[in-house]
Structures are given as structure tokens and as C-alpha cells.
Design a protein around this motif. Structure first.
Motif, PDB file in Angstrom:
ATOM      1  N   VAL A 122       0.919  -1.219   0.109  1.00 24.91           N
ATOM      2  CA  VAL A 122       0.028  -0.163   0.000  1.00 24.91           C
ATOM      3  C   VAL A 122       1.086   1.365   0.065  1.00 24.91           C
ATOM      4  O   VAL A 122       0.755   2.337  -0.743  1.00 24.91           O
ATOM      5  N   ARG A 123       1.880   1.224   0.709  1.00 29.97           N
ATOM      6  CA  ARG A 123       2.855   2.219   0.763  1.00 29.97           C
ATOM      7  C   ARG A 123       3.509   2.812  -0.474  1.00 29.97           C
ATOM      8  O   ARG A 123       3.486   3.927  -0.971  1.00 29.97           O
TER       9      ARG A 123
ATOM     10  N   TYR B  40       2.748   1.685  -3.424  1.00 34.20           N
ATOM     11  CA  TYR B  40       1.591   2.017  -4.573  1.00 34.20           C
ATOM     12  C   TYR B  40       1.128   3.253  -4.398  1.00 34.20           C
ATOM     13  O   TYR B  40       1.026   4.297  -5.231  1.00 34.20           O
ATOM     14  N   ALA B  41       0.758   3.319  -3.096  1.00 39.75           N
ATOM     15  CA  ALA B  41       0.032   4.953  -2.653  1.00 39.75           C
ATOM     16  C   ALA B  41       0.802   6.058  -2.834  1.00 39.75           C
ATOM     17  O   ALA B  41       0.721   7.238  -3.412  1.00 39.75           O
ATOM     18  N   ALA B  42       2.274   5.891  -2.483  1.00 44.65           N
ATOM     19  CA  ALA B  42       3.278   6.839  -2.826  1.00 44.65           C
ATOM     20  C   ALA B  42       3.636   7.043  -4.063  1.00 44.65           C
ATOM     21  O   ALA B  42       3.828   8.135  -4.497  1.00 44.65           O
TER      22      ALA B  42
ATOM     23  N   THR C  63       1.533   6.830  -6.649  1.00 45.14           N
ATOM     24  CA  THR C  63       0.402   7.437  -7.244  1.00 45.14           C
ATOM     25  C   THR C  63      -0.277   8.626  -6.722  1.00 45.14           C
ATOM     26  O   THR C  63      -0.477   9.493  -7.483  1.00 45.14           O
ATOM     27  N   VAL C  64      -0.331   8.734  -5.281  1.00 41.44           N
ATOM     28  CA  VAL C  64      -0.673   9.965  -4.852  1.00 41.44           C
ATOM     29  C   VAL C  64       0.339  10.254  -3.491  1.00 41.44           C
ATOM     30  O   VAL C  64       0.151  10.060  -2.502  1.00 41.44           O
ATOM     31  N   ALA C  65       1.573  10.994  -4.128  1.00 45.96           N
ATOM     32  CA  ALA C  65       2.586  11.049  -3.361  1.00 45.96           C
ATOM     33  C   ALA C  65       2.433  11.836  -1.856  1.00 45.96           C
ATOM     34  O   ALA C  65       3.082  11.621  -1.047  1.00 45.96           O
TER      35      ALA C  65
ATOM     36  N   TRP D 142      -0.318   9.392   0.703  1.00 45.93           N
ATOM     37  CA  TRP D 142      -0.162   8.124   1.079  1.00 45.93           C
ATOM     38  C   TRP D 142      -0.200   7.858   2.571  1.00 45.93           C
ATOM     39  O   TRP D 142      -0.724   6.592   2.805  1.00 45.93           O
ATOM     40  N   GLN D 143       0.292   8.814   3.314  1.00 44.91           N
ATOM     41  CA  GLN D 143      -0.078   8.541   4.851  1.00 44.91           C
ATOM     42  C   GLN D 143      -1.697   8.768   5.204  1.00 44.91           C
ATOM     43  O   GLN D 143      -2.002   7.777   6.134  1.00 44.91           O
TER      44      GLN D 143
ATOM     45  N   ILE E  19      -3.777   7.621   3.304  1.00 46.04           N
ATOM     46  CA  ILE E  19      -4.500   6.472   2.797  1.00 46.04           C
ATOM     47  C   ILE E  19      -4.408   5.284   3.917  1.00 46.04           C
ATOM     48  O   ILE E  19      -5.070   4.544   4.210  1.00 46.04           O
ATOM     49  N   LEU E  20      -3.145   5.163   4.357  1.00 49.58           N
ATOM     50  CA  LEU E  20      -2.520   4.256   5.431  1.00 49.58           C
ATOM     51  C   LEU E  20      -3.566   4.496   6.641  1.00 49.58           C
ATOM     52  O   LEU E  20      -4.155   3.472   7.339  1.00 49.58           O
TER      53      LEU E  20
END
Lengths: 314, 259
Positions: free
Chosen positions: A269-270, A272-274, A276-278, A281-282, A284-285
Motif C-alpha cells: 500500500v505504501r 503504490y500509494a506513494a 500514485t498519490v505522493a 499516502w499517509q 490512505i494508510l
């Protein structure tokens, strides 16, 4: 099929899936090695969670294991020796600190661990002459059991070691938790006084688990140092400890697969999230953690095991 | 019969309240000694001091010739003194069988990280023990799912699993349904007699005391007001009025005057 066998089968399938992912996408090897290392550290935290104790400072042992590798590598440039050396250093540190913190419970236990990890962080940061401060220390290229390996083979070796260690520690934790010592951990959570009135030192029960958890975190730190080849004080920062607790909740503390499921999910998750949406990402987590706490208290493993049990009883 | 436990001049006060005010008591090997008295008289305090939970401010406790005053509960248990609790202290997330097995493990040594708790020998012993208490049908149930009476029995079974020479029980029949009380105590007395355990029990039910105690000690304001066989003690008008609650013609000085 019994639950332990299903667990074993799932572990083997998970390991095979990780190997395939690492073969298909080379950079995934690095991510999965880090995930496995964190899973090992979280497995140790899970032992403490069985006693109802949450450590907010286990990044101390991850960092200690990593720095043990960094400090010893110039004199001992072999991963096969550095890994047990890091385990030994963190076992000793875990015993000394454990003798102190195992006297405390709940918030005091958690905060004391946090405080000690932050003291260690400050030492790593301030003693620049030895630690290179926030710049950190670069780990030189290492041999493995006397062999000098090329970069790709070395990465596969560390990945394989992480996988093998995760498997062995997982198996050991399973046996340990079913043993009187493991069952006494759960007894600490529900009725600690009774243990004393049965002649058992609850402090020693917790200490044993604490030392094991420190050693596991030390091995995790050694693997991280060998993979990233660079160690910094951030490994010991309080957010790193929080990350381990986050993974424990995400994966679920009900079974030994939970920490590894949580660690792999967290790292993926970290990453891919970082990517795509830099900037988010936190967030999202955080949202993932919120969803787990609200709707899946047993974490990912809780969801899996409930489905397995339903299928077995159907 | 020799004295297994000797208390001499035990004193302990909580603020201005004297929970033990010069307790002298001999517990003879093999006997069942009942402790009766009103709430707040210091009955549980005596058990707490004997088992190391509370440290007396004065006096000594000697067990089997060794002074154990103020020693830690763990050490006292290992010497052969076990206790059960007024509020059952079970491991609520474990099954009844696992609770018993944990007590057996505590006796045998729990420091074995590679063998399971429910290993065949301990499982067999746990089941045999639960069978003696009539708890075998509930072996697989979680402790927090039991009713109060059954929890009480399981609590005592755990203490018995430690194979003590002296067992201190704090209100073993409270919470047990009136219709089951005598059967429960019959079971308990049989198990303890078979295991040759000396027992001290705090009790409020005088029928239970009359039927099962060899001697009765009457506690009043931190002192032993009367001590002797149940027939004599329970017939004492002062005990009947002050402890049991039966109104009879007053005895000057009340129960404390009979010490």
C-alpha cells in the motif's frame, strides 16, 4: 484439514507467491525483503500483545540490529556471521532493558519502551563521530558464508534468508504460544495476580517474551541493513515503532501469519500509494487503519481465519 | 496432631480499622477449620497475610516449622500453601481444561517453550482433576462462560492442582445456588480429604460450617473471639446474635467477651 495445516499451507502458498512476484518484478524483491523483516519484528510484538502489552519502542531493537551490522561489517564482512551477531547484541540489550520494563504494565510499559527508543535515537543522532549522525552509515558489500556474490545473487540470498527466517520464527512462535510459557502470556492479560498465587513469576514470563521479541526485531534490523545497505537513526524514531504497531493491528495478532500479511499489505500500500498519490499516502494508510479498527478488529488474519472456520463448520 | 500453621500476634490496620489485632491461631494438620464472623472482621485479611498478599505490621506466621511472614506469594505457594478467592480468579480467555492445565504447569514448571500446554500427561491429570470436581463436561468451555458456582469450583480445582498441604478458601460456597450448595461442599470435602489437604475456609453459611468444619474460629474486629468445635461455638448465644444474626437474650460484652 486442521487449522494449523491450513495455516502451513497458506504460509507456503504466500512464500511461493512472494518468490514469483520477486522473479516477475525485480524491484519487488527489495520491497518484500523489507516487508518480511518488518513481519519478523511484528511477530515479536505479537508475543507481547498476547500479554496485553503494547511496545511503542521496538524500533530500538530494529535499529540496534541494523547498526550492529553497520558497525561490525568492516571487520566481519559476512552476512552469515553478522546476522547471528545482531541477534546476540539485541538479545543482550533486550535482557538488560527487559529486566527493567517487564516490571511495568500497559501505558507505562508502552511509554517506557518509547522513551528508551527515543534515547537511542538521540544517541545515534548526536554521537556523530561514531554514528555519522543523520547521514547514517553505509554498509559495505557483504559476502555470504565466505562467498563473494554478484549483486543479484546477493539480493536473492538476503530475500531467501528473510523468507526462511520468517518461516522459522513463525513456526517457533506458533509452538511457543501453545506452550505453557505462551499460554501464561495470555494469563498475564486476564489474571496476572493468579499466576503469582500459582507460584509463577509473571514478570519472568513477560521478560522471556520480551527478550525473544527484541531478538526477532534485531534480526529484522540486520536484514533491513543488509538489504538497504544504509542505516540511519530514523530506524529508531518513534514513527518506526508506531509503524510496527500499525502493522500488528493491520495484520491481526490472532495468528502467526497476521504480522506477515500485515507487513506485506503495508509495504505494498505504501509503495503504490506513494507512487500514485505522493502527498496523500499517509492519509490512505490512516484510512486503512481506521477501517480495520472499525470493521475488522482481528485484522487481515482475523478476516481470513473467520472465513476458514466458517468453511470448516459448513 | 501437630500444628501445620501457627499465627502469633498478627497485627494489621488499614488506617484506623484494625483488620488483625493480635491474632493467635494454630491450624492443625489434616483439620478443616472454618472462619466465621461479620463482614469487615478481618477474615480475608488473615488469608491475605498467610498467602503473602499483605504483609502484617506485627507478629509472625510459621508454616511447617518455617517462618513465612511477609514472604512473596510465589514463594509461599511453592512451600505448599494454596488459596482460592472470594471472586474466582480464572484465566477468562482459557477453557476450564486449560485453566487446570496451567495450574499443573505452574506446579511442574512452566519453562518449556517447545512442548504444548495440553500435553498428554497434563491433559490427563487436568481431566482427572476436573472429573473429581464434576467439571469434566465443562472442560472445553471458556472460563468466562461459566456460572458463578461453577467458576468457584474451577477456582478451587486450580488451587488443588497445585497439590498443596494447606488450602485457604475464601467463601467457597458464595455464589453457589442454595440447592447445590451441600452437594458442592460434599464434593469439595471428599476431594480434600482424599488428597489429605488441611483446609481453612471463610464461610457465612452455618449449615456448611456445622457439617464440614472440625473447628470454628469466630472473627470479630480483628480478633479471634471464640475457637472450638462447631457444636459448641454455633450454640453460643453471643455467636448466634453477633455472627449468625439470631436474636437471643443478650450476653454481656457480646461475642468479643468469649475470646
Amino acid at each position: 484439514m486442521t487449522l494449523p495445516r491450513i495455516e502451513l499451507l497458506l504460509a507456503l502458498l504466500g512464500a511461493a507467491a512472494m518468490v514469483l512476484a520477486a522473479m516477475a518484478t525485480p524491484w519487488m524483491k527489495f520491497v518484500l525483503t523489507i516487508a518480511l523483516a518488518k513481519g519478523i519484528a511484528v511477530l515479536g510484538i505479537m508475543l507481547l500483545l498476547r500479554a496485553g502489552q503494547v511496545s511503542f519502542g521496538h524500533a530500538l531493537y530494529v535499529a540496534l540490529g541494523a547498526y550492529a551490522v553497520a558497525f561490525l561489517a568492516p571487520a566481519l564482512p559476512d552476512a552469515a556471521l553478522l546476522l547471528p551477531a545482531a541477534a546476540l547484541v539485541t538479545t543482550i540489550a533486550g535482557t538488560i532493558i527487559g529486566l527493567f520494563v517487564s516490571r511495568y504494565r500497559e501505558i507505562f510499559f508502552g511509554m517506557l519502551n518509547l522513551a528508551l527508543s527515543m534515547v537511542f535515537y538521540s544517541m545515534l543522532e548526536k554521537f556523530y563521530h561514531y554514528t555519522k549522525g543523520t547521514d547514517g552509515i553505509r554498509v559495505p558489500s557483504l559476502g555470504v558464508a565466505g562467498l563473494q556474490l554478484d549483486r543479484v545473487t546477493y539480493e536473492w540470498t538476503v530475500f531467501g534468508t528473510a523468507l526462511a527466517l520468517a518461516f522459522c520464527f513463525g513456526l517457533f512462535a506458533r509452538v511457543y504460544l501453545a506452550s505453557p510459557m505462551g499460554q501464561a502470556l495470555a494469563a498475564i492479560k486476564t489474571r496476572e495476580t493468579r499466576l503469582d498465587f500459582m507460584g509463577v513469576s509473571s514478570r519472568n514470563v513477560l521478560l522471556a517474551a520480551y527478550v525473544l521479541s527484541a531478538m526477532m526485531a534485531g534480526c529484522a534490523g540486520a536484514l533491513i541493513a543488509m538489504t538497504s545497505r544504509h542505516v540511519t537513526p530514523l530506524l529508531s524514531y518513534w514513527t518506526a515503532s508506531g509503524e510496527l504497531v500499525f502493522i500488528a493491528i493491520l495484520g491481526g495478532a490472532g495468528g502467526v501469519l497476521g504480522p506477515f500479511l500485515g507487513a506485506v499489505a503495508y509495504e505494498l500500500v505504501r509503495v503504490y500509494a506513494a507512487a500514485t498519490v505522493a502527498d496523500m499516502w499517509q492519509m490512505i494508510l490512516g484510512a486503512v487503519l481506521l477501517l480495520v479498527i472499525l470493521f475488522a478488529r482481528g485484522g487481515i488474519w482475523g478476516l481470513v481465519s473467520v472465513r476458514l472456520q466458517r468453511r470448516r463448520t459448513a | 496432631m501437630k500444628a501445620l500453621l501457627q499465627a502469633r500476634g498478627l497485627r494489621l490496620a488499614f488506617g484506623g480499622v484494625k483488620a488483625a489485632d493480635g491474632i493467635d491461631l494454630d491450624v492443625m494438620e489434616g483439620e478443616f477449620l472454618a472462619i466465621i464472623g461479620p463482614n469487615g472482621a478481618g477474615k480475608t485479611t488473615f488469608i491475605n497475610m498467610t498467602t503473602g498478599y499483605l504483609r502484617p505490621q506485627g507478629g509472625t506466621i510459621t508454616y511447617d516449622g518455617t517462618e513465612i511472614t511477609g514472604r512473596r506469594p510465589r514463594e509461599i505457594v511453592r512451600r505448599g500453601i494454596a488459596r482460592s478467592f472470594q471472586l474466582p480468579q480464572l484465566f477468562s480467555e482459557h477453557t476450564v481444561e486449560e485453566n487446570a492445565a496451567l495450574a499443573i504447569a505452574a506446579r511442574e514448571g512452566i519453562w518449556s517453550p517447545l512442548a504444548p500446554l495440553l500435553r498428554p500427561a497434563w491433559q490427563e491429570e487436568a481431566r482427572e482433576l476436573l472429573g473429581r470436581f464434576g467439571l469434566l463436561p465443562l472442560a472445553g468451555q471458556r472460563a468466562d462462560a461459566l456460572n458463578e458456582g461453577t467458576r468457584k469450583l474451577a477456582d478451587i480445582a486450580m488451587a488443588v492442582a497445585l497439590k498443596p498441604r494447606l488450602l485457604l478458601m475464601d467463601e467457597p460456597t458464595s455464589g453457589v445456588a442454595a440447592s447445590e450448595k451441600m452437594a458442592v461442599v460434599e464434593t469439595l470435602a471428599r476431594v480434600l480429604r482424599d488428597a489429605r489437604v488441611t483446609a481453612v475456609f471463610v464461610e457465612h453459611d452455618m449449615d456448611v460450617v456445622e457439617r464440614f468444619a472440625d473447628r470454628v474460629a469466630v472473627w470479630s474486629q480483628g480478633k479471634i473471639a471464640a475457637l472450638g468445635p462447631p457444636a459448641r461455638i454455633l450454640a453460643d448465644p453471643a455467636v448466634q446474635r453477633d455472627v449468625i444474626g439470631i436474636e437471643r437474650p443478650a450476653t454481656p460484652g457480646g461475642v468479643a467477651a468469649h475470646a
